[in-house]
Design a protein around this motif. Structure first.
Motif, PDB file in Angstrom:
ATOM      1  N   HIS A 131       0.831  -1.197   0.000  1.00  0.00           N
ATOM      2  CA  HIS A 131       0.000   0.000   0.000  1.00  0.00           C
ATOM      3  C   HIS A 131       0.871   1.256   0.000  1.00  0.00           C
ATOM      4  O   HIS A 131       0.595   2.212  -0.723  1.00  0.00           O
ATOM      5  N   ILE A 151       2.145   1.719  -3.404  1.00  0.00           N
ATOM      6  CA  ILE A 151       1.085   2.185  -4.306  1.00  0.00           C
ATOM      7  C   ILE A 151       0.879   3.692  -4.132  1.00  0.00           C
ATOM      8  O   ILE A 151       0.806   4.441  -5.101  1.00  0.00           O
ATOM      9  N   GLN A 194     -12.137  -3.507  -8.866  1.00  0.00           N
ATOM     10  CA  GLN A 194     -12.027  -3.866  -7.437  1.00  0.00           C
ATOM     11  C   GLN A 194     -11.324  -5.198  -7.331  1.00  0.00           C
ATOM     12  O   GLN A 194     -11.711  -6.161  -7.978  1.00  0.00           O
ATOM     13  N   LYS A 206      -3.710  -6.426  -3.180  1.00  0.00           N
ATOM     14  CA  LYS A 206      -3.143  -5.127  -3.548  1.00  0.00           C
ATOM     15  C   LYS A 206      -2.400  -5.172  -4.872  1.00  0.00           C
ATOM     16  O   LYS A 206      -2.191  -4.137  -5.496  1.00  0.00           O
ATOM     17  N   TYR A 258      -3.718  -3.349  -8.062  1.00  0.00           N
ATOM     18  CA  TYR A 258      -3.613  -1.894  -7.924  1.00  0.00           C
ATOM     19  C   TYR A 258      -2.180  -1.446  -8.177  1.00  0.00           C
ATOM     20  O   TYR A 258      -1.926  -0.443  -8.833  1.00  0.00           O
ATOM     21  N   LEU A 278      -9.223   2.582  -4.903  1.00  0.00           N
ATOM     22  CA  LEU A 278      -8.284   1.991  -3.943  1.00  0.00           C
ATOM     23  C   LEU A 278      -8.843   2.068  -2.527  1.00  0.00           C
ATOM     24  O   LEU A 278      -8.764   1.120  -1.759  1.00  0.00           O
ATOM     25  N   THR A 279      -9.425   3.223  -2.182  1.00  0.00           N
ATOM     26  CA  THR A 279      -9.883   3.409  -0.798  1.00  0.00           C
ATOM     27  C   THR A 279     -11.360   3.069  -0.636  1.00  0.00           C
ATOM     28  O   THR A 279     -11.824   2.887   0.476  1.00  0.00           O
TER      29      THR A 279
END
Lengths: 349, 297
Positions: free
Chosen positions: A32, A35, A161, A165, A168, A237-238
């Motif tokens: 994360h 990213i 989605q 991770k 992404y 992402l969030t």
């Protein structure tokens, strides 16, 4: 091996390493962080198109992040339109808004332009916080929009989605490389030269027939389009966006900080800046937030001041020179102090 | 009855607006001379408020006595920050058209000052104690006037008058005006422009300190108290014309009036949107502001 070949090889190695990194880094936390690092490098590179090459200081780019995030999310929630299409739609709307706001403001002098873009962010944030609906689009005021997570197996590429991770990571990595390549291409195109000329000596450039105002607006439109794509990515992402997360001055300022610390107007600068500043803000926040509130922003502020005092043109230049020295030692070619090499050297860092 | 309400709101708006004008005055002075937007201006106000707060809390003196401490301290603070932090960048960026790096340095100062206050004093909202002015009202028929706000407005006009006198009548004031008109020509006439920059920045900071002192009796003190003032004073100086002293005052009063009359007709947050809308309108249609001259810098 000539220094140029050495640099190209190194760049290839760096990109390959970036692609293979998720095989080694398994922890979602660190993935994360990476990213977010790439995301900020991407946003700052987009910012740099107008903030770096055109020599103005836009402090309102979070508006475009917000447009990208809100449009794709509203399309997905209300009509089930894939965020990939929403991303494009958000980009186009942002480009249009960028044109509307850039056309009158880019004629202004630096201070006025910086202030008007700031007021633009605050104005848009206040409006979004006060509206539940903008036409048919749901904004939900200060509560923001929640993207309900899909059950495993249901998600996937079309829905943007993913349960892990890695997807992404690869998406933003590809986006970052693409935007860096685009910047590289533009910096060597007619538009790039017009922008640089207009940023340094507007009168002289105009006298030579460069349409300074128009090239700045074109740069602004491209920059807003690209920045909006990051907004959609951030939303997916969030899975949760609200006015204070995407439409803030803090975000706008951070992009400017990263670009200036790295070195504006170069290709490596924004990426380098993100790699230097993001870890500082993330790590110092993790380590100091409990014991010393505010410490991480003090460190951040001090770094800004010190870098600006000693390297007002950013760190890409001195680091590039250092790198060239090292490169010269490794290869047979002696001096490699050629202009423009700095940019090439660290592109994919 | 309605008229009384309206008059009450107009008076409140003018009083608060002139304090906004005071806040913007320091900013516009610094901009007029250095052509630099000082993003740390709101933090300077915060520092002024904290100094005033602690001076009163520790000694129990009248809040306005703190001016004797705050004004010279803030002057030297501003003088030193310009000398040590801003001047080197200025020199490095001499040939650059639009010295935007300075903005980053002042923003860095804003981050450092606000968070230093957070680190030292915590995030709590503090009200001044002992506060002899607390809740004092002047009663004129059906109209009530807040005494600390009235003193604030008085301080604004006194500061403006003082600054005007200083700029017109003293040698240093003349030098400041010369540098703000044409720094190169002023240098050729034997004016040390770097020293003038230091003094102008010091005066701007001292004015932020005065604003901090007059705000403290009716405003909470907390580390990020400067931020809304920061953004508001940008709006005000652009409204009035960057670098214009009467412009800061008039711009402040306009914003104060919008803020105090707006909530009668709409929610308070939409009032905020009107302020930004007006700001953008002025930028588009009269970028030099209400009192600004057509600059070429």
């Amino acid at each position: 091996m000539t220094p140029k070949q050495f640099k190209q090889t190194l760049l290839a190695v760096l990109i390959a390493t970036a692609f293979l990194l998720p095989l080694v880094v398994q922890s979602p936390t660190y993935l994360h962080l990476l990213i977010m690092l790439y995301l900020f490098a991407y946003m700052t590179t987009s910012w740099n198109l107008v903030g770096g090459f055109a020599g103005v200081l836009p402090l309102g780019h979070s508006v475009f992040v917000g447009i990208g995030a809100y449009i794709s999310t509203a399309l997905w929630l209300q009509w089930g339109v894939s965020p990939w299409i929403g991303m494009l739609a958000g980009g186009l709307v942002a480009a249009f808004v960028g044109y509307l706001i850039g056309k009158p403001t880019l004629k202004m002098r630096g201070a006025y332009f910086a202030l008007s873009t700031m007021a633009f962010v605050e104005g848009v944030r206040v409006i979004v916080e006060n509206l539940d609906y903008l036409g048919p689009l749901k904004l939900n005021g200060p509560r923001g929009l929640n993207i309900p997570p899909l059950s495993p197996g249901e998600g996937g590429f079309w829905a943007f989605q993913f349960s892990t991770k890695e997807p992404y990571y690869y998406i933003i990595l590809v986006m970052l490389i693409a935007v860096a390549l685009l910047t590289w291409y533009i910096s060597r195109s007619k538009l790039g030269y017009c922008l640089q000329a207009g940023g340094e000596e507007p009168e002289a450039a105009q006298a030579l027939g460069v349409n300074v105002a128009r090239s700045k607006v074109v740069a602004m439109v491209m920059s807003s389009f690209l920045t909006a794509l990051a907004g959609t990515f951030l939303a997916q992402l969030t899975l949760f966006i609200y006015p204070k997360s995407v439409l803030t001055l803090d975000l706008s300022f951070e992009l400017a900080f990263i670009a200036l610390v790295g070195g504006r107007g170069s290709i490596a600068g924004p990426i380098l800046g993100a790699f230097l500043l993001r870890p500082v803000s993330e790590l110092s926040r993790i380590y100091f937030s409990d014991s010393l509130p505010g410490m991480h922003l003090i460190i951040y502020g001090v770094i800004l001041i010190v870098v600006m005092l000693y390297q007002p043109r950013g760190l890409a230049e001195p680091l590039g020179r250092l790198f060239n020295k090292v490169a010269a030692k490794f290869t047979s070619g002696g001096s490699s102090e050629t202009p423009g090499v700095t940019e090439n050297a660290k592109e994919g860092a | 009855m309605d008229f009384v309400f309206l008059l009450q709101d107009v008076i409140n708006g003018v009083l608060m607006g002139s304090i906004y004008g005071l806040v913007a005055l320091g900013l516009t002075l610094v901009f007029g001379v250095l052509k630099v937007i000082n993003f740390a201006h709101g933090s300077f106000i915060m520092v002024g408020m904290f100094v005033a707060y602690w001076a009163v809390a520790l000694t129990g003196l009248h809040p306005y006595v703190a001016l004797l401490l705050v004004v010279p301290a803030m002057f030297f603070f501003g003088y030193a920050s310009q000398h040590w932090l801003i001047r080197p960048i200025f020199k490095a960026e001499r040939d650059v058209r639009e010295p935007t790096t300075v903005i980053i340095v002042t923003t860095g100062m804003w981050y450092v000052l606000d968070n230093l206050a957070l680190l030292l004093f915590g995030p709590d909202y503090r009200a001044l104690t002992p506060n002899p002015l607390k809740g004092q009202m002047l009663e004129l028929g059906q109209i009530f006037i807040s005494v600390p706000k009235l003193y604030g407005a008085v301080a604004t006009f006194a500061t403006c008058a003082g600054l005007y006198w200083f700029m017109q009548k003293t040698r240093t004031g003349r030098a400041i005006r010369a540098v703000s008109l044409d720094r190169d020509a002023a240098s050729l006439m034997g004016i040390n422009q770097w020293k003038i920059f230091n003094i102008a920045f010091g005066i701007g900071t001292a004015i932020a300190g005065i604003a901090g002192v007059v705000l403290t009796p009716f405003y909470n003190v907390y580390p990020s108290v400067g931020v809304p003032f920061d953004v508001k004073s940008f709006v005000i100086v652009v409204l009035g014309g960057l670098g214009s002293i009467p412009g800061a005052l008039v711009g402040g009063i306009i914003v104060g009036l919008i803020e105090s009359l707006g909530p009668m007709y709409m929610t308070a947050t939409w009032t905020e949107a009107i302020v930004y809308g007006l700001f953008l309108m002025v930028l588009f249609f009269k970028p030099s502001g209400l009192f600004g001259q057509k600059h070429d810098w």
